[in-house]
Design an enzyme around this catalytic site. Structure first.
Site, PDB file in Angstrom:
ATOM      1  N   HIS A   1       0.842  -1.190   0.000  1.00 37.28           N
ATOM      2  CA  HIS A   1       0.000   0.000   0.000  1.00 37.28           C
ATOM      3  C   HIS A   1       0.879   1.242   0.000  1.00 37.28           C
ATOM      4  O   HIS A   1       2.034   1.220   0.463  1.00 37.28           O
ATOM      5  CB  HIS A   1      -0.942   0.016   1.213  1.00 37.28           C
ATOM      6  CG  HIS A   1      -0.256   0.280   2.526  1.00 37.28           C
ATOM      7  ND1 HIS A   1      -0.053   1.546   3.016  1.00 37.28           N
ATOM      8  CD2 HIS A   1       0.296  -0.574   3.438  1.00 37.28           C
ATOM      9  CE1 HIS A   1       0.580   1.472   4.178  1.00 37.28           C
ATOM     10  NE2 HIS A   1       0.803   0.194   4.463  1.00 37.28           N
ATOM     11  N   CYS A   2       0.338   2.325  -0.547  1.00 37.27           N
ATOM     12  CA  CYS A   2       1.023   3.621  -0.480  1.00 37.27           C
ATOM     13  C   CYS A   2       0.216   4.492   0.468  1.00 37.27           C
ATOM     14  O   CYS A   2      -0.488   3.983   1.340  1.00 37.27           O
ATOM     15  CB  CYS A   2       1.158   4.233  -1.874  1.00 37.27           C
ATOM     16  SG  CYS A   2      -0.411   4.472  -2.735  1.00 37.27           S
ATOM     17  N   ALA A   3       0.270   5.801   0.316  1.00 34.60           N
ATOM     18  CA  ALA A   3      -0.395   6.693   1.267  1.00 34.60           C
ATOM     19  C   ALA A   3      -1.909   6.577   1.247  1.00 34.60           C
ATOM     20  O   ALA A   3      -2.566   6.736   2.278  1.00 34.60           O
ATOM     21  CB  ALA A   3       0.007   8.143   0.989  1.00 34.60           C
ATOM     22  N   ARG A  24      -3.673   4.145  -1.288  1.00 33.28           N
ATOM     23  CA  ARG A  24      -4.186   3.061  -2.123  1.00 33.28           C
ATOM     24  C   ARG A  24      -3.629   1.695  -1.751  1.00 33.28           C
ATOM     25  O   ARG A  24      -2.466   1.569  -1.397  1.00 33.28           O
ATOM     26  CB  ARG A  24      -3.841   3.332  -3.596  1.00 33.28           C
ATOM     27  CG  ARG A  24      -4.601   4.458  -4.231  1.00 33.28           C
ATOM     28  CD  ARG A  24      -3.929   4.896  -5.522  1.00 33.28           C
ATOM     29  NE  ARG A  24      -2.762   5.730  -5.270  1.00 33.28           N
ATOM     30  CZ  ARG A  24      -1.828   6.017  -6.163  1.00 33.28           C
ATOM     31  NH1 ARG A  24      -1.914   5.519  -7.378  1.00 33.28           N
ATOM     32  NH2 ARG A  24      -0.819   6.788  -5.852  1.00 33.28           N
TER      33      ARG A  24
END
Length: 474
Positions: free
Chosen positions: A25-27, A29
């Site tokens: 995961h990113c910030a 999504r």
């Protein structure tokens, strides 16, 4: 929130744990690599209040959940799937295996140039500030700021020096990044870049004049002459040279005994690649790079307004495929050779497209009664105006279709307008409202008018198409 049940619902909608090949995961999504994206229950995901949007790109299926929420959902999703902790880079690598050759090539360019964009942006924006200080008639009739206020002259000179650094030594940045991407030692790549801009060489920007005068310096080795030409501001020569360096280094490490590896491998790698660069690779790729730049300038000058309309129309569809990352290399070359090109025409059109996507999304915010769509559209629309379009494009416009049509219509009209007035950027940056500072000072007004056109057309067309759809349903 019951994150565990949310994770279960998401997992069920994406085809179960057997369908998940990699996850991170990113910030905002979830970034997933799925074995078969056809198994995704898109309707189920769309009906989840927590899901702000979904899209597939670069071999990854991404689910927008929002900051904070995504971290908690990922923790439970990882437990349910049995996935070990992965970075977004790991997921990118896994997703790349699903790409076709063209997509892999574009990803390669993206991997090389995206890390060095901050340096190019910083240099370009400083160049923009210098232009504001030195442009005549911008603030004072018949004069530039430094002519009106001579005490600012050295400030402009200092800013200009800072601005040029990233472009003068661009081969060092690309050499480091490209060699790392190709599997070699990035510090050897940086050293190769240093060779190509060494002060003992004829400045690359003076090559054309020296060629005309017949004053090109050479190394004469056993009767064989090698031109002592620098490669300041070039892109293609250092890309190819870095590839050769990385592959040669990898080969040498396999055949040279480990006791001599640290001594001989760097020596042979740099020497052989350096000789090849100055004898064959550099001259050939310099010519090829010039042809690419000349071709882009010719296309822009020849197609004019029509070309701007077409580019504006197709820019967003190109973004969907991920092919827009390939523009970074072309833009870098356009910006480093501004004496010939005048700057980048790609950046302003990208900005028109982004503003149009934001306008279409905000139009949806105005007319929709769906509270979930409203929540997504409000944040996504503003984000697109500032240069980040993925939430707007994938979370709203493509799903509803008619806003996307409105957006590309606005982009096309605005693209034609700014192309007619030859609006170009002197730097990369946020392609949207903040992009004003990246534009040539004398053309900022036309850039602003272009954004107004992009917004107005996209907003109006979206409203018209929405009403048409409502009439059909009634």
């Amino acid at each position: 929130m019951d994150y565990k049940n949310i994770a279960k619902d998401v997992l069920k909608a994406i085809g179960g744990k057997e369908n998940v090949s990699a996850a991170a995961h990113c910030a905002t999504r979830l970034r997933l690599v799925l074995n078969d994206e056809d198994k995704v229950d898109q309707k189920a995901l769309d009906e989840m209040d927590i899901v702000k949007g979904t899209f597939s790109t670069g071999g990854q299926y991404q689910i927008i959940l929002g900051a904070g929420t995504v971290n908690e959902v990922y923790k439970d999703l990882a437990k349910l799937t049995g996935q070990t902790e992965m970075s977004t880079s790991d997921v990118k690598s896994a997703g790349a295996k699903k790409m076709n050759p063209l997509q892999r090539f574009v990803k390669m360019l993206s991997d090389i140039f995206v890390p060095i964009i901050p340096a190019i942006v910083a240099g370009g924006l400083l160049m923009g500030i210098n232009n504001l200080l030195t442009a005549k008639d911008l603030f004072i009739a018949g004069k530039s700021l430094i002519e009106g206020y001579p005490e600012m002259a050295d400030l402009a000179a200092l800013i200009n020096t800072f601005a040029n650094a990233a472009f003068v030594f661009l081969p060092i940045l690309i050499g480091f990044s490209a060699t790392k991407r190709f599997g070699g030692n990035p510090y050897l790549g940086a050293t190769l870049g240093m060779l190509m801009v060494h002060p003992d060489l004829l400045n690359g920007w003076g090559y054309g004049e020296a060629l005309t005068k017949g004053e090109i310096p050479v190394w004469s080795i056993f009767g064989f002459e090698i031109e002592k030409i620098g490669y300041q501001g070039t892109v293609l020569p250092v890309l190819v040279a870095s590839f050769i360096l990385a592959k040669l280094e990898t080969l040498l490490r396999k055949v040279i005994p480990s006791a001599l590896d640290n001594l001989l491998t760097p020596l042979i790698s740099i020497f052989v690649t350096g000789v090849l660069t100055f004898t064959f690779v550099g001259p050939i790729t310099r010519t090829a790079g010039n042809l690419v730049t000349d071709g882009l300038v010719w296309m822009y000058d020849t197609t004019g307004f029509v070309g701007g309309v077409l580019f504006g129309l197709f820019y967003a569809p190109i973004v969907i495929t991920g092919m827009h990352h390939s523009f970074i290399a072309a833009e870098t070359q356009l910006l480093t050779d501004m004496a010939k090109t005048g700057g980048s025409f790609i950046f302003p059109i990208a900005a028109m497209s982004n503003v149009a996507q934001g306008a279409a999304t905000l139009a949806v915010l105005l007319i929709t009664r769906d509270t979930k769509v409203k929540g997504t559209a409000s944040a996504a629309g503003i984000s697109a105006l500032l240069g980040i379009t993925e939430p707007a494009m994938f979370g709203v416009n493509l799903k509803l279709r008619y806003p996307f049509i409105g957006a590309i219509a606005g982009s096309a009209v605005a693209g034609g307008f700014i192309t007619f007035f030859k609006v170009k950027a002197t730097a990369l940056g946020a392609a949207g409202l903040p992009g004003i500072i990246s534009i040539q000072p004398t053309l900022i007004l036309f850039y602003i008018i272009g954004m107004v056109i992009a917004f107005a057309v996209a907003f109006a067309v979206t409203l018209i198409l929405a009403k048409r759809d409502q009439m059909k349903q009634n």
